[in-house]
Each structure stands twice: as structure tokens, then as C-alpha cells.
Scaffold this active site. Structure first.
Site, short mmCIF file in Angstrom:
data_model
loop_
_atom_site.label_atom_id
_atom_site.label_comp_id
_atom_site.label_asym_id
_atom_site.label_seq_id
_atom_site.Cartn_x
_atom_site.Cartn_y
_atom_site.Cartn_z
N HIS A 228 0.87 -1.18 0.00
CA HIS A 228 0.00 0.00 0.00
C HIS A 228 0.91 1.22 0.00
CE1 HIS A 228 -2.46 -2.96 2.26
NE2 HIS A 228 -3.52 -2.35 1.76
N ASP B 52 -0.94 -12.55 1.22
CA ASP B 52 -1.59 -11.57 2.10
C ASP B 52 -1.87 -12.30 3.41
OD1 ASP B 52 -2.99 -9.60 3.31
OD2 ASP B 52 -4.47 -9.31 1.73
C1 XLS Z 1 -7.99 -6.82 3.61
C2 XLS Z 1 -7.40 -6.98 2.29
C3 XLS Z 1 -6.21 -6.09 2.02
C4 XLS Z 1 -5.97 -5.96 0.56
C5 XLS Z 1 -5.08 -4.82 0.19
O1 XLS Z 1 -8.75 -7.63 4.09
O2 XLS Z 1 -7.07 -8.33 2.10
O3 XLS Z 1 -5.09 -6.55 2.71
O4 XLS Z 1 -5.42 -7.12 0.03
O5 XLS Z 1 -5.59 -3.62 0.61
NI NI Z 2 -5.98 -9.08 0.41
NI NI Z 3 -8.00 -9.68 3.59
#
Ligand code: XLS
Ligand code: NI
Ligand code: NI
Length: 439
Positions: free
Chosen positions: A104, A342
Site C-alpha cells: 500500500h 496476504d
Molecule cells: C484486507 C485486504 C487487504 C488488501 C489490500 O482484508 O485483504 O489486505 O489485500 O488492501
Molecule cells: Ni488481500
Molecule cells: Ni483480507
């Protein structure tokens, strides 16, 4: 701490040691980057990416407790720490042998007190990122803008009832797209952070959805204007932080994109932990998005089936990774998308080496999933059984239905002639047994 100092001391480049024993978790036993399977290297099939926010900004704090993860790169002023963090991250990517990362805007550089100051911070840190990228060959899988953490976004960003807030989000995305171009990002993600509602009483749903679509149209226009060649992705999630998020799941997002004529500009970034939060099984949205030609990338993580929130755990279940990889191989790969972790180590996993162990374990889980998926596909047994199951659509009346040229009158005439269809077993347990054979 000196700029060139090592952060992960004593940890070498992670090797591939297929004969390693059960207790050896600091090597790959299945992921062999350059091995070719079905015409592509494992590295190209899997396109692994490390996410910046969980692994380098995460503190282990939760709503009930303070930070537990004390990282050596969190030292000095916010800008000094941002640089140390970036150097630590590149050391990690290199040692792990992963070619991509995601971030981000606000986890790369701290937010300033004005937009101009935030942008200057981002310019300074992304200069260093560019330098580290060219030194290491590591690339950006995707960039995204954090349009949910700052208090100004508490009622949403592109769906905020106040256009002043929407404008701020627009200005932030403009800079995010410039950064994507500068760093050669291959994709750009929109996760609808607080795009949704907590109370229907104060919400004009139709207005908010239209504003969100128009916001996306501005992003498409600016992308084209600056000649940014990257795939736009929307990441569905059903709830959290809002009780209802507009990008609920794959089919809701596909419907939204088609309704507003945006479908040719976007694909989906599917996160299985969000899929399960929507009440679907793990692989559901990966399969649905792929069926519509809309699967662009995967935020490879998992939840805990007994918890109803986004726990972002590392994906370690081989059955799940096999199902996901089967879909990815069947659609010919994920490029320019990838498998982005993630995922965060648990707040109780406090050693620095836990970051490696988590990623290595998940990469091996996906490598095994890939190997299994390829065996399933190359054997062709399941594919053949499924094909046979639909074979009535390859000739006669079925072919006309397939092509969309049949009528209800023809259905009636067919039944008048043929009568009752014969009962055919669905053979679910047979499919399940065969699937298990490959795991
Ligand atoms: C949140 C999301 C976030 C996105 C990116 O739950 O997974 O991490 O992947 O903003
Ligand atoms: Ni995500
Ligand atoms: Ni998420």
C-alpha cells in the site's frame, strides 16, 4: 543501525533440499523454482509475492493486546524506519527467492500532514525502492492505495457521502498510479476498504455504487493518459470492516463491473479468506472468477473455519492449494497476476525466522498443489469423467441448447418423442475418492 547491515543474520538463501527431514523447515522440499512442469517453470506457474504490510509493518497488536513483534527495522524517525524496513524487505525477498512484492502507498512511506508532504515521502522512499529493485531484479506484483485507515475515510472513500473525501481518495489514487508506473507494477489493486455500509438507515446505496463506478472510470482514464500498462484488479470481500461491503464476492463484483460497463478494464484479485467469510468454500471464488475469464490474481491466505473473521493465516492445506492450482493451470496461468501472501505470522510467532518458516511452508504447500494439479490434469481421468457427464450437449437437441438456438417448442417435441430421462448417478464419492488418490 548501518544501512547495509544484515537483518536476518545467520539465514542464507533458502535452498531446495527434496530429501530434507520433517524437522527441517528452513528449506524447500517441493518448490523447485526452475523445474519445468507442463511447459512452464514452477516459478512462472506460481509467481509468488510477499506482502509488505503484514510481514514488514505488522506489529502483532490486536484489539485486545499490544504489539508482540519487535522488529529491528523499526528504528529512528518514521522516514528512517521506512528506509530500514525497505532494505530488510529486499534482504528477505532475496533470501527467500521470491521475485515479487506488493504494498500500500502508506505502508511504503508514512502519511504526512498534507497531501503534498505524503507525496514527497512516497517519492523519496520509492526512489530507494527503484534502486533496490534494479539491484536485485525483484519486481512489484501490485500496488494499492490505503483508502481506509485514515480517519477521513471512516465513512468510505469512493462511496463517502461527502464528495470532499471522495476527492481526497481520487488525489491519492492519482499518485498511486504514478508510483505504479515509476516502479513498473504489473497490476494495481482496489480493495474496497470501507466501501460499504454499517447502517442502511443513513445510506443511499444506489448513489454510492454509482459514485464508486465513476471513481473507477476516473482511474481508468488517468491510467490510459499516463500510459500505465498494468492490470486493474478488484479484491472482493463480504464484510469487515463494514457489515456489508459492496464488493461482496466474485459474482457481485462481476455483476457490478458489467452493469457499469467496466468489465474490460478490470479483473479480480481473489482472497480465499474473504471467500470463506462470504460463506463459500475455499476455492469457490477462484473457480467462479476463472469461469468468467476474470481471475487476475490471488491473495493466497486462509482463515480458520471456526473463526468468522479475516485471520490472514499462511495457506498450508494441500487440498486447498491443489484445487486453486488446478483452476490456475486450466486457465493457462495467472500472469500478470500471481500468488501474493496476504498473510501474517501469528502474534505469538515472535521470532524473525518465523517469517521465513511461514513463507517457505506456504510456498511448499502451493508447490505440492501445483504438482498434484498437473498430475490430475495430465492423467485426464477427472476431466474425461466431467466431459462424459455433459456429453448430451454435443449432438442433437443438446447441441442446439449449447449454441443457444433451441426453443421451448423443440423441448416439448423432444419429450413427447423420448419420454422420461433415465436416472444417472452423479458419482460424487467416486470423484472424491479419485481426487484423494492424487493428494
Ligand atoms: C484486507 C485486504 C487487504 C488488501 C489490500 O482484508 O485483504 O489486505 O489485500 O488492501
Ligand atoms: Ni488481500
Ligand atoms: Ni483480507
Amino acid at each position: 543501525m548501518a544501512a547495509q547491515e544484515e537483518f536476518f543474520t545467520g539465514i542464507p538463501k533458502i535452498p531446495y533440499v527434496p530429501s530434507a527431514g520433517a524437522g527441517d523447515v528452513m528449506c524447500f522440499k517441493h518448490y523447485h523454482a526452475e523445474e519445468v512442469l507442463m511447459g512452464k517453470t514452477m516459478e512462472d506457474w506460481l509467481r509468488f509475492s510477499v506482502c509488505y504490510w503484514h510481514s514488514f509493518c505488522g506489529t502483532g497488536a490486536d484489539p485486545f493486546g499490544s504489539p508482540t513483534l519487535h522488529r529491528p527495522w523499526n528504528e529512528g524517525t518514521p522516514m528512517e524506519a521506512a528506509k530500514l524496513r525497505l532494505r530488510a524487505a529486499f534482504e528477505f525477498f532475496t533470501k527467500l527467492g521470491v521475485k515479487y512484492y506488493t504494498f500500500h502507498d502508506r505502508d511504503m512511506a508514512p502519511e504526512g500532514s498534507t497531501l503534498e508532504e505524503s507525496n514527497r515521502n512516497l517519492d523519496e522512499i520509492t526512489d530507494l525502492a527503484l534502486q533496490l529493485q534494479s539491484q536485485t531484479g525483484i519486481k512489484v506484483l501490485w500496488v494499492t492505495c490505503n483508502l481506509f485507515a485514515h480517519p477521513r475515510y471512516m465513512n468510505g472513500a469512493a462511496t463517502n457521502p461527502d464528495c470532499h473525501v471522495l476527492a481526497y481518495a481520487g488525489a491519492q489514487v492519482k499518485k498511486g498510479l504514478d508510483v505504479a508506473k515509476k516502479l513498473g507494477a504489473e497490476n494495481f489493486v482496489f480493495w474496497g476498504g470501507r466501501e460499504g455500509f454499517l447502517s442502511i438507515y443513513n445510506t443511499d446505496v444506489a448513489a454510492e455504487l454509482k459514485h464508486m463506478a465513476n471513481f473507477f472510470k476516473m482511474a481508468v482514464q488517468y491510467k490510459e493518459k499516463i500510459g500505465l500498462k498494468c492490470q486493474f484488479l478488484i479484491e472482493p470481500k463480504p464484510k469487515e470492516p463494514c457489515k456489508h461491503q459492496y464488493d461482496y464476492d466474485a459474482m457481485s463484483v462481476i455483476g457490478f463491473l458489467k452493469h457499469y460497463g467496466l468489465e474490460s478494464h478490470f479483473k479480480l484479485n481473489i482472497e480465499p479468506n474473504h471467500t470463506t467469510l462470504a460463506g463459500h468454500s475455499y476455492e469457490h471464488d477462484v473457480v467462479m472468477a476463472s469461469a468468467f475469464g476474470m481471475l487476475g490474481s490471488v491473495d493466497s491466505n486462509t482463515g480458520s473455519p471456526d473463526l468468522g473473521w479475516d485471520t490472514d493465516q499462511f495457506p498450508m492445506d494441500i487440498r486447498n492449494t491443489t484445487l486453486v492450482m488446478k483452476t490456475i493451470v486450466e486457465q493457462g496461468g495467472l500472469q500478470p497476476g500471481g500468488l501474493n501472501f496476504d498473510a501474517k505470522v501469528r502474534r505469538e510467532s515472535t521470532d524473525l525466522e518465523d517469517l521465513f518458516i511461514a513463507h517457505i511452508g506456504a510456498m511448499d504447500a502451493f508447490a505440492r498443489g501445483l504438482r498434484h494439479a498437473i498430475r490430475i490434469i495430465e492423467d485426464g481421468l477427472i476431466t474425461g469423467m466431467v466431459k462424459e457427464r455433459y456429453s448430451s450437449f454435443s449432438h442433437g437437441i443438446g447441441q442446439k441448447v449449447e449454441e443457444g438456438s433451441a426453443t421451448l417448442e423443440e423441448m416439448e417435441a423432444f419429450i413427447t418423442q423420448k419420454g422420461e430421462p433415465k436416472v444417472t448417478s452423479g458419482k460424487q464419492e467416486k470423484y472424491e475418492s479419485i481426487f484423494n488418490h492424487y493428494i
